[in-house]
Write an enzyme that holds these catalytic residues in place. Structure first.
Site, PDB file in Angstrom:
ATOM      1  CG  PHE A 127       0.281   4.780   3.813  1.00 38.71           C
ATOM      2  CD1 PHE A 127      -0.801   4.953   4.664  1.00 38.71           C
ATOM      3  CD2 PHE A 127       0.740   3.493   3.591  1.00 38.71           C
ATOM      4  CE1 PHE A 127      -1.429   3.875   5.257  1.00 38.71           C
ATOM      5  CE2 PHE A 127       0.120   2.398   4.190  1.00 38.71           C
ATOM      6  CZ  PHE A 127      -0.968   2.605   5.025  1.00 38.71           C
ATOM      7  CB  THR A 148      -0.941   0.024   1.216  1.00 43.77           C
ATOM      8  OG1 THR A 148      -1.898  -1.040   1.086  1.00 43.77           O
ATOM      9  CG2 THR A 148      -1.700   1.341   1.310  1.00 43.77           C
TER      10      THR A 148
END
Length: 298
Positions: free
Chosen positions: A194, A192
């Site tokens: 960010f 992921t």
């Protein structure tokens, strides 16, 4: 705070009080303690004060209102694509992107056991999507919840062995649950990205050496070849575009907006020329931030 399940509230209260004493060190994130966003905050800001917020809007508001110096928000996942609503929230927030971070994602199934009795798995829709093949193979029904670690707290509160949670492995110990399965994402490359949001963009004196990323949004004119013309300047100036995603607001199905990442900074002549040409061919364009790369783009 009352939105969190009771097993999480004490931890949330302690972290909120610590952040309130020194808000400049506070880093807001969406989710309960133990969430992936919490892990990302600890990696990027080891001396920061994590501030849990129930929703993305709450985390953004904490920065806007001065209760946190910045926020860490997930924006996209290698398995499940962009995080819902972020492309609307970022431009409307008035905040600037000042950094990025890539976090490898690991999920565990946790509950009161045994795994054979689990009928439903509760978690954030992103996590459920990243593990959907595994869940289907186990005959476990996905159950959406706003947060991964918050789902673990909710499972602990519900005390129903038929309902488990998908959450980062450390959440099991935080909320007194058994680990019923480990590393259950559908692919090992689960990652992921960010972004770090702050009230002001990075000042020139605070920018480290490049390379940089620049993120911006724009709306094309509703004419033939509008996107082709808008993006031509990036090709002719040799600017690498790593992301181009479309979205629409207002229900018109006519005016398309685009969320874009490019390699480089507006301080560099090729990027400046490309952005100037983009402005000529679009209704509007807004830079959301220029920030150091956390990971090289090929």
């Amino acid at each position: 705070m009352e939105n969190f399940a009771s097993p999480a509230r004490k931890l949330v209260a302690e972290m909120t009080e610590a952040a309130a004493r020194t808000p400049v060190r506070a880093v807001a994130f969406q989710g309960a303690p133990g969430a992936n966003s919490h892990i990302a905050v600890r990696e990027v800001f080891p001396d920061g004060l994590p501030l849990p917020c129930f929703s993305f809007e709450d985390a953004i508001d904490a920065v806007k209102e001065g209760r946190a110096g910045c926020a860490m928000i997930p924006i996209e996942n290698s398995l499940h694509g962009r995080v819902a609503d972020i492309h609307f929230l970022l431009p409307e927030s008035g905040l600037s992107i000042i950094g990025e971070h890539f976090l490898p994602i690991r999920y565990a199934l946790m509950g009161l056991g045994p795994v054979e009795g689990v009928k439903q798995a509760m978690s954030h829709p992103q996590a459920l999507g990243q593990c959907r093949h595994w869940l289907k193979a186990q005959g476990i029904q996905p159950l959406a919840y706003p947060d991964t670690a918050g789902a673990a707290a909710m499972v602990a509160e519900a005390a129903d062995p038929a309902i488990a949670a998908l959450a980062p492995p450390g959440a099991a110990e935080l909320y007194g649950l058994q680990t019923l399965g480990s590393d259950i994402a559908d692919a090992a490359h689960n990652m992921t990205r960010f972004v770090v949001l702050a009230r002001e963009p990075l000042a020139a004196e605070d920018k480290p050496e490049g390379p940089f990323m620049t993120t911006f949004v724009f709306e094309v004119k509703n004419v033939p070849a509008a996107l082709y013309k808008a993006l031509g300047g990036f090709a002719t100036n040799g600017v690498n575009m790593t992301k181009l995603e479309s979205y629409q607001r207002g229900g018109s199905f006519a005016a398309t907006e685009f969320y874009t990442d490019i390699v480089g900074s507006p301080d560099e002549a090729p990027v400046a020329r490309a952005l100037e040409e983009l402005k000529f061919h679009t209704k509007w364009m807004r830079v959301l931030g220029t920030y150091p790369q956390a990971r090289a783009r090929a």
